[in-house]
Design a protein around this motif. Structure first.
Motif, PDB file in Angstrom:
ATOM      1  N   ASN A   1       0.606  -1.229  -0.113  1.00  9.72           N
ATOM      2  CA  ASN A   1       0.002   0.120   0.019  1.00  9.72           C
ATOM      3  C   ASN A   1       0.759   1.304  -0.124  1.00  9.72           C
ATOM      4  O   ASN A   1       0.564   2.195  -0.674  1.00  9.72           O
ATOM      5  CB  ASN A   1      -0.981  -0.065   1.208  1.00  9.72           C
ATOM      6  CG  ASN A   1      -2.059  -0.870   1.107  1.00  9.72           C
ATOM      7  OD1 ASN A   1      -2.406  -1.247  -0.131  1.00  9.72           O
ATOM      8  ND2 ASN A   1      -2.692  -1.365   2.335  1.00  9.72           N
ATOM      9  N   LEU A   2       1.970   1.356   0.678  1.00  6.67           N
ATOM     10  CA  LEU A   2       2.685   2.278   0.826  1.00  6.67           C
ATOM     11  C   LEU A   2       3.480   2.496  -0.671  1.00  6.67           C
ATOM     12  O   LEU A   2       3.528   3.785  -1.017  1.00  6.67           O
ATOM     13  CB  LEU A   2       3.983   2.211   1.679  1.00  6.67           C
ATOM     14  CG  LEU A   2       4.794   3.153   2.116  1.00  6.67           C
ATOM     15  CD1 LEU A   2       4.160   4.594   2.519  1.00  6.67           C
ATOM     16  CD2 LEU A   2       6.125   2.923   3.077  1.00  6.67           C
ATOM     17  N   LYS A   3       3.862   1.586  -1.059  1.00  8.12           N
ATOM     18  CA  LYS A   3       4.641   1.687  -2.467  1.00  8.12           C
ATOM     19  C   LYS A   3       3.660   2.304  -3.480  1.00  8.12           C
ATOM     20  O   LYS A   3       4.160   3.128  -4.222  1.00  8.12           O
ATOM     21  CB  LYS A   3       5.105   0.268  -3.114  1.00  8.12           C
ATOM     22  CG  LYS A   3       6.441  -0.272  -2.394  1.00  8.12           C
ATOM     23  CD  LYS A   3       6.930  -1.385  -2.800  1.00  8.12           C
ATOM     24  CE  LYS A   3       8.048  -1.928  -1.976  1.00  8.12           C
ATOM     25  NZ  LYS A   3       8.531  -2.935  -2.768  1.00  8.12           N
ATOM     26  N   LYS A   4       2.447   1.813  -3.297  1.00  4.58           N
ATOM     27  CA  LYS A   4       1.289   2.368  -4.395  1.00  4.58           C
ATOM     28  C   LYS A   4       0.911   3.661  -4.025  1.00  4.58           C
ATOM     29  O   LYS A   4       0.774   4.623  -4.981  1.00  4.58           O
ATOM     30  CB  LYS A   4       0.109   1.574  -3.999  1.00  4.58           C
ATOM     31  CG  LYS A   4      -0.241   0.410  -4.970  1.00  4.58           C
ATOM     32  CD  LYS A   4      -1.660   0.039  -4.838  1.00  4.58           C
ATOM     33  CE  LYS A   4      -1.906  -1.299  -5.627  1.00  4.58           C
ATOM     34  NZ  LYS A   4      -3.098  -2.063  -5.696  1.00  4.58           N
ATOM     35  N   LYS A   5       0.967   4.163  -2.684  1.00  2.86           N
ATOM     36  CA  LYS A   5       0.659   5.540  -2.393  1.00  2.86           C
ATOM     37  C   LYS A   5       1.892   6.456  -2.957  1.00  2.86           C
ATOM     38  O   LYS A   5       1.612   7.478  -3.593  1.00  2.86           O
ATOM     39  CB  LYS A   5       0.487   5.630  -0.789  1.00  2.86           C
ATOM     40  CG  LYS A   5      -0.883   5.225  -0.337  1.00  2.86           C
ATOM     41  CD  LYS A   5      -0.872   5.403   1.021  1.00  2.86           C
ATOM     42  CE  LYS A   5      -2.088   4.777   1.467  1.00  2.86           C
ATOM     43  NZ  LYS A   5      -2.536   5.056   2.964  1.00  2.86           N
ATOM     44  N   VAL A   6       3.086   5.886  -2.783  1.00  5.59           N
ATOM     45  CA  VAL A   6       4.335   6.780  -3.288  1.00  5.59           C
ATOM     46  C   VAL A   6       4.323   6.738  -4.715  1.00  5.59           C
ATOM     47  O   VAL A   6       4.332   7.771  -5.328  1.00  5.59           O
ATOM     48  CB  VAL A   6       5.820   6.068  -2.747  1.00  5.59           C
ATOM     49  CG1 VAL A   6       6.819   6.784  -3.470  1.00  5.59           C
ATOM     50  CG2 VAL A   6       5.890   6.211  -0.993  1.00  5.59           C
ATOM     51  N   ALA A   7       3.895   5.889  -5.294  1.00  5.80           N
ATOM     52  CA  ALA A   7       3.931   5.819  -6.890  1.00  5.80           C
ATOM     53  C   ALA A   7       2.870   6.524  -7.371  1.00  5.80           C
ATOM     54  O   ALA A   7       3.043   7.455  -8.351  1.00  5.80           O
ATOM     55  CB  ALA A   7       3.731   4.255  -7.390  1.00  5.80           C
ATOM     56  N   THR A   8       1.851   6.824  -6.664  1.00  6.23           N
ATOM     57  CA  THR A   8       0.559   7.446  -7.157  1.00  6.23           C
ATOM     58  C   THR A   8       0.999   8.968  -6.956  1.00  6.23           C
ATOM     59  O   THR A   8       0.837   9.883  -7.872  1.00  6.23           O
ATOM     60  CB  THR A   8      -0.612   7.321  -6.267  1.00  6.23           C
ATOM     61  OG1 THR A   8      -1.131   5.872  -6.734  1.00  6.23           O
ATOM     62  CG2 THR A   8      -1.920   8.231  -6.672  1.00  6.23           C
ATOM     63  N   LYS A   9       1.688   9.445  -5.953  1.00  3.08           N
ATOM     64  CA  LYS A   9       2.011  10.899  -5.556  1.00  3.08           C
ATOM     65  C   LYS A   9       3.255  11.356  -6.650  1.00  3.08           C
ATOM     66  O   LYS A   9       3.188  12.277  -7.093  1.00  3.08           O
ATOM     67  CB  LYS A   9       2.545  11.117  -3.978  1.00  3.08           C
ATOM     68  CG  LYS A   9       1.373  10.651  -3.224  1.00  3.08           C
ATOM     69  CD  LYS A   9       0.480  11.850  -3.252  1.00  3.08           C
ATOM     70  CE  LYS A   9      -0.422  11.659  -1.967  1.00  3.08           C
ATOM     71  NZ  LYS A   9      -1.746  12.643  -2.283  1.00  3.08           N
ATOM     72  N   VAL A  10       4.129  10.400  -6.887  1.00  5.34           N
ATOM     73  CA  VAL A  10       5.135  10.648  -7.891  1.00  5.34           C
ATOM     74  C   VAL A  10       4.621  10.939  -9.062  1.00  5.34           C
ATOM     75  O   VAL A  10       4.995  11.861  -9.852  1.00  5.34           O
ATOM     76  CB  VAL A  10       6.163   9.625  -7.732  1.00  5.34           C
ATOM     77  CG1 VAL A  10       7.291   9.727  -8.869  1.00  5.34           C
ATOM     78  CG2 VAL A  10       6.973   9.511  -6.343  1.00  5.34           C
ATOM     79  N   ARG A  11       3.448   9.982  -9.508  1.00  5.98           N
ATOM     80  CA  ARG A  11       2.976  10.055 -10.753  1.00  5.98           C
ATOM     81  C   ARG A  11       2.234  11.250 -11.113  1.00  5.98           C
ATOM     82  O   ARG A  11       2.498  12.024 -12.141  1.00  5.98           O
ATOM     83  CB  ARG A  11       1.858   8.846 -11.117  1.00  5.98           C
ATOM     84  CG  ARG A  11       1.300   8.766 -12.040  1.00  5.98           C
ATOM     85  CD  ARG A  11       2.093   8.334 -13.316  1.00  5.98           C
ATOM     86  NE  ARG A  11       1.401   8.077 -14.626  1.00  5.98           N
ATOM     87  CZ  ARG A  11       2.040   7.735 -15.863  1.00  5.98           C
ATOM     88  NH1 ARG A  11       3.208   7.401 -15.803  1.00  5.98           N
ATOM     89  NH2 ARG A  11       1.236   7.613 -16.861  1.00  5.98           N
ATOM     90  N   GLU A  12       1.498  12.054  -9.926  1.00  4.62           N
ATOM     91  CA  GLU A  12       0.649  13.022  -9.932  1.00  4.62           C
ATOM     92  C   GLU A  12       1.737  14.417 -10.040  1.00  4.62           C
ATOM     93  O   GLU A  12       1.510  15.211 -10.914  1.00  4.62           O
ATOM     94  CB  GLU A  12       0.036  13.298  -8.510  1.00  4.62           C
ATOM     95  CG  GLU A  12      -1.228  12.269  -8.674  1.00  4.62           C
ATOM     96  CD  GLU A  12      -1.825  12.389  -7.219  1.00  4.62           C
ATOM     97  OE1 GLU A  12      -1.585  13.039  -6.347  1.00  4.62           O
ATOM     98  OE2 GLU A  12      -2.874  11.588  -6.915  1.00  4.62           O
ATOM     99  N   LYS A  13       2.730  14.161  -9.435  1.00  2.50           N
ATOM    100  CA  LYS A  13       3.750  15.265  -9.552  1.00  2.50           C
ATOM    101  C   LYS A  13       4.352  15.320 -10.890  1.00  2.50           C
ATOM    102  O   LYS A  13       4.710  16.343 -11.533  1.00  2.50           O
ATOM    103  CB  LYS A  13       4.903  15.044  -8.434  1.00  2.50           C
ATOM    104  CG  LYS A  13       5.994  16.298  -8.162  1.00  2.50           C
ATOM    105  CD  LYS A  13       6.713  15.808  -6.998  1.00  2.50           C
ATOM    106  CE  LYS A  13       7.596  17.038  -6.573  1.00  2.50           C
ATOM    107  NZ  LYS A  13       8.363  16.965  -5.467  1.00  2.50           N
ATOM    108  N   ALA A  14       4.676  14.087 -11.485  1.00  2.00           N
ATOM    109  CA  ALA A  14       5.432  14.115 -12.543  1.00  2.00           C
ATOM    110  C   ALA A  14       4.226  14.403 -13.838  1.00  2.00           C
ATOM    111  O   ALA A  14       4.784  15.371 -14.790  1.00  2.00           O
ATOM    112  CB  ALA A  14       5.599  12.348 -13.061  1.00  2.00           C
ATOM    113  N   ILE A  15       3.138  14.371 -13.448  1.00  2.00           N
ATOM    114  CA  ILE A  15       1.959  14.874 -14.565  1.00  2.00           C
ATOM    115  C   ILE A  15       1.951  16.425 -14.432  1.00  2.00           C
ATOM    116  O   ILE A  15       2.114  16.902 -15.519  1.00  2.00           O
ATOM    117  CB  ILE A  15       0.626  14.503 -14.463  1.00  2.00           C
ATOM    118  CG1 ILE A  15       0.764  12.666 -14.810  1.00  2.00           C
ATOM    119  CG2 ILE A  15      -0.480  14.883 -15.087  1.00  2.00           C
ATOM    120  CD1 ILE A  15      -0.563  11.963 -14.124  1.00  2.00           C
ATOM    121  N   LYS A  16       2.095  16.882 -13.599  1.00  2.00           N
ATOM    122  CA  LYS A  16       2.036  18.486 -13.235  1.00  2.00           C
ATOM    123  C   LYS A  16       3.380  19.003 -13.847  1.00  2.00           C
ATOM    124  O   LYS A  16       3.372  19.916 -14.500  1.00  2.00           O
ATOM    125  CB  LYS A  16       2.168  18.776 -11.809  1.00  2.00           C
ATOM    126  CG  LYS A  16       0.594  18.635 -11.303  1.00  2.00           C
ATOM    127  CD  LYS A  16       0.554  19.121  -9.828  1.00  2.00           C
ATOM    128  CE  LYS A  16      -0.757  18.657  -9.129  1.00  2.00           C
ATOM    129  NZ  LYS A  16      -0.809  18.798  -7.707  1.00  2.00           N
TER     130      LYS A  16
END
Length: 75
Positions: free
Chosen positions: A6-21
């Motif tokens: 779950n932690l890995k997924k959350k980190v990946a999601t946050k990084v993805r959001e930041k990368a999109i921005k």
């Protein structure tokens, strides 16, 4: 182990959001819009930004580790 996933997924999601921005910012700075790119090109831009973010985290992690061990990279 489930918590770790779950932690890995959350980190990946946050990084993805930041990368999109960041990718959106790059596109705007180039004077273009996201519609000027196809899906594959947009994915490449986002992947490049994700890689930059992860590399930044790795570098910071190494600096923190070095400081915890009392090592100096500047002497």
């Amino acid at each position: 182990m489930k918590t770790e996933l779950n932690l890995k997924k959350k980190v990946a999601t946050k990084v993805r959001e930041k990368a999109i921005k960041r990718a959106e910012t790059r596109i705007m700075l180039a004077g273009k819009t996201p519609t000027d790119f196809n899906e594959a090109q947009l994915e490449v831009l986002v992947k490049e930004e994700e890689d930059k973010i992860f590399n930044s985290y790795k570098e910071k992690g190494l600096l923190v580790l070095a400081s915890l061990l009392g090592l100096s990279l500047w002497s």
